[in-house]
Design a protein around this motif. Structure first.
Motif, short mmCIF file in Angstrom:
data_model
loop_
_atom_site.label_atom_id
_atom_site.label_comp_id
_atom_site.label_asym_id
_atom_site.label_seq_id
_atom_site.Cartn_x
_atom_site.Cartn_y
_atom_site.Cartn_z
N SER A 60 0.93 -0.96 0.04
CA SER A 60 -0.03 0.25 0.10
C SER A 60 1.02 1.07 0.03
CB SER A 60 -0.88 -0.09 1.15
OG SER A 60 -1.87 -1.10 1.15
N LEU A 61 0.39 2.15 -0.85
CA LEU A 61 1.25 3.48 -1.17
C LEU A 61 0.22 4.56 -0.94
CD1 LEU A 61 3.81 5.27 -1.42
CD2 LEU A 61 3.49 4.62 -4.04
N TYR A 62 0.13 5.28 0.28
CA TYR A 62 -0.46 6.45 0.24
C TYR A 62 0.38 7.50 0.11
CZ TYR A 62 -4.24 4.09 3.19
OH TYR A 62 -5.48 2.93 3.60
N GLU A 63 0.13 8.45 -0.96
CA GLU A 63 0.87 9.63 -1.23
C GLU A 63 0.20 10.73 -0.49
OE1 GLU A 63 2.75 8.66 -5.60
OE2 GLU A 63 1.03 10.06 -5.62
N GLU A 64 0.78 11.90 -0.72
CA GLU A 64 0.38 13.17 0.20
C GLU A 64 -0.87 13.29 0.51
OE1 GLU A 64 4.60 13.78 -1.45
OE2 GLU A 64 2.74 13.07 -2.30
N ASP A 65 -1.30 13.65 1.75
CA ASP A 65 -2.62 13.41 2.29
C ASP A 65 -3.65 12.74 1.86
OD1 ASP A 65 -2.47 16.31 3.59
OD2 ASP A 65 -1.55 17.13 1.69
N ALA A 66 -3.26 11.49 1.15
CA ALA A 66 -4.17 10.46 0.86
C ALA A 66 -4.55 10.23 2.33
CB ALA A 66 -3.44 9.48 0.23
N SER A 67 -5.89 9.57 2.26
CA SER A 67 -6.41 8.98 3.67
C SER A 67 -7.58 7.92 3.65
CB SER A 67 -6.83 10.44 4.44
OG SER A 67 -8.10 10.88 3.80
N SER A 68 -7.79 7.39 4.76
CA SER A 68 -8.65 6.35 4.90
C SER A 68 -9.36 6.53 6.25
CB SER A 68 -8.18 5.13 4.81
OG SER A 68 -7.36 4.82 5.77
N ALA A 69 -11.04 6.50 6.07
CA ALA A 69 -11.79 6.70 7.46
C ALA A 69 -11.66 5.38 8.39
CB ALA A 69 -12.99 7.24 7.38
N GLN A 70 -12.78 5.00 8.73
CA GLN A 70 -12.96 4.00 9.85
C GLN A 70 -12.93 2.53 8.94
OE1 GLN A 70 -12.67 6.01 12.39
NE2 GLN A 70 -13.17 7.43 11.30
N HIS A 71 -12.31 1.45 9.42
CA HIS A 71 -12.28 0.18 9.06
C HIS A 71 -12.17 -0.07 7.64
CE1 HIS A 71 -13.71 -0.73 13.16
NE2 HIS A 71 -14.65 -0.01 13.28
N THR A 72 -10.71 0.33 7.25
CA THR A 72 -10.64 0.30 5.81
C THR A 72 -9.57 -0.70 5.72
OG1 THR A 72 -8.96 2.01 5.93
CG2 THR A 72 -11.35 2.67 5.19
N ASP A 73 -9.53 -1.13 4.45
CA ASP A 73 -8.49 -2.46 4.06
C ASP A 73 -7.86 -2.10 2.73
OD1 ASP A 73 -6.88 -4.68 3.99
OD2 ASP A 73 -8.65 -6.04 4.09
N THR A 74 -6.46 -2.07 2.92
CA THR A 74 -5.75 -1.76 1.50
C THR A 74 -4.84 -2.79 1.38
OG1 THR A 74 -4.23 0.00 2.29
CG2 THR A 74 -6.56 0.66 1.16
N LYS A 75 -4.47 -3.21 0.18
CA LYS A 75 -3.26 -4.20 -0.03
C LYS A 75 -3.02 -3.99 -1.62
CE LYS A 75 -1.55 -9.03 -0.16
NZ LYS A 75 -2.12 -10.22 -0.06
N MET A 76 -1.77 -3.83 -1.85
CA MET A 76 -1.16 -3.42 -3.34
C MET A 76 -2.16 -2.50 -4.08
SD MET A 76 1.15 -5.42 -3.97
CE MET A 76 2.14 -6.64 -3.13
#
Length: 442
Positions: A136-152
């Motif tokens: 997972s790559l969150y670039e500048e100011d990318a965001s996620s709220a409650q109960h999120t799941d990321t992969k690749m």
């Protein structure tokens, strides 16, 4: 199992950390492994009760606030200046890079990179219950709220995920600013289904693209809440979807209402592959975009934009995640091609697959080994970044624009157009490897 206390600095040794300027309110409840170099925990950082730190690669910069509202465990993780880890509860980080000013609520991350916050438009990077998995790559100011799941998953600047979301094997770009209504976002309850009924994962999706998306001047994408996204999807900038719909295929700019499945039942043999060439073509498109992003990191972010060792480390870490995503897509393509190959004996007797498709699949299988060799390394597609782009970057730096997103948004039109042409040529060469081999077999 009883913990071996000799593996950790004792209270007297921790007192020396405090004397160096590290804020440790309760020496008795903090554990720092002896493999952690003391100078890697900077003066001005705060380690709250029940913080556990391990790994020789761990580094905590000044102003970082670790374990604010619960137990925090860091293992080989890098924390940037003024980052907050555990603003809402317990956090576990393993082999993770957290950029400056990031604010992590409560959850877990592993083999991930977050480049940090450059604005204060929202007050979090991740909310409660985040799960940020490998690649997972969150670039500048990318965001996620409650109960999120990321992969690749690659989220471009300002991209925002709502709550209760599973968003794996996806690249999301688009948007022109961090304010509401200007950044790409995914509504709560949405799932990207990243595996087929056969179990294959040649399903990565592109929401926007790299070639235009990196310049932060494209229309945002909006994915409505409770969407069922069936990968692989290719969505253009400006694409929007209504809430509570089923989406697949190609999304052009505009509002999409999805489609429903017909009622009833059909005969289905998961061993028979229909449209295999189209699926592989879409995944090669993902490889092409990731290759463009690889060279953007290597030749623009690292070579031109980075002004400090810390910024260079961040971008180098981001580059590793991009390459990890590239190799993941290659791995899943291999699995898919092997499955198609294993299905060939069934195709001859099947009435569901046309003779044309049988021939098409055989041709693809015959040229795949050569294609795989040529696509094995994204670095092989290097082209020199144009002077018009690098000169425009230098002009912004001379003006004092060191914030990445501000710098990119203020590039000259000449620099942007030269950059887009450069990235287009790189990605086209990746696509042409596949297309040329397929034509050769025909």
């Amino acid at each position: 199992m009883i913990e071996n206390e000799t593996n950790y600095y004792n209270s007297e040794e921790l007192r020396k950390f405090r004397e160096r300027g590290v804020i440790i309110p309760d020496l008795s409840s903090v554990r720092i492994g002896r493999e952690v170099h003391p100078e890697n925990i900077y003066p001005g950082s705060s380690l709250h009760p029940f913080v556990r730190i391990n790994g020789s690669g761990t580094k905590i910069h000044s102003g970082a606030n670790i374990g604010v509202f619960g137990l925090a465990t860091l293992d080989n993780s890098w924390i940037g200046e003024n980052a907050v880890v555990g603003s809402l509860g317990p956090v576990t980080l393993k082999d993770t890079v957290v950029g400056p000013e990031s604010i992590l609520g409560s959850g877990v991350a592993e083999q991930a990179v977050l480049l940090g916050k450059e604005t204060k438009v929202n007050d979090f990077t991740t909310g409660y219950g985040f799960r940020i998995r490998k690649g997972s790559l969150y670039e500048e100011d990318a965001s996620s709220a409650q109960h999120t799941d990321t992969k690749m998953t690659v989220l471009f600047p300002w991209a925002t995920l709502g709550s209760n979301i599973n968003f794996c094997d996806v690249l999301l770009s688009g948007g022109t600013a961090p304010e509401p209504g200007f950044f790409s976002e995914v509504g709560s309850g949405t799932i990207h289904f990243n595996f087929s009924i056969r179990g294959d994962k040649a399903t990565a999706s592109l929401f926007g693209d790299v070639i235009r998306g990196v310049f932060l001047d494209q229309e945002r994408l909006f994915i409505g809440g409770n969407n069922s996204l069936l990968g692989p999807i290719q969505a253009d900038f400006g694409a929007m979807t209504a809430a509570d719909v089923r989406i697949n295929g190609t999304l052009t700019s505009g509002l999409h209402f999805g489609h429903s499945l017909p009622k009833g039942k059909v005969d289905y043999d998961p061993r028979i592959f229909l449209g295999a060439l189209g699926i592989v073509t879409k995944q090669v498109n993902v490889l092409a975009e990731l290759t463009a992003l690889f060279h953007w990191y290597q030749q623009v972010r690292i070579a031109c934009v980075a002004q400090t060792p810390e910024q260079q480390f961040l971008y180098e870490s981001g580059l590793k995640i991009v390459e990890l995503n590239y190799q993941e897509r290659i791995s899943q393509l291999k699995r898919f091609i092997n499955a198609v190959d294993n299905s060939q004996s069934l195709n001859v007797n099947s009435k569901k697959i046309s003779k044309n498709e049988i021939v098409e699949q055989k041709q693809m299988l015959e040229c795949w080994p050569e294609i795989l060799i040529k696509l094995s390394d994204p670095a092989a597609f290097e082209q020199t970044v144009p002077n018009a782009l690098t000169n425009s970057i230098k002009e912004q730096q001379i003006k004092g624009k060191y914030s990445y997103t501000k710098l990119i948004r203020n590039l000259s039109q000449e620099g942007k157009q030269a950059g887009k042409k450069w990235l287009t040529a790189i990605s086209a060469n990746v696509r042409n490897v596949f297309a040329a081999e397929i034509r050769k077999e025909k």
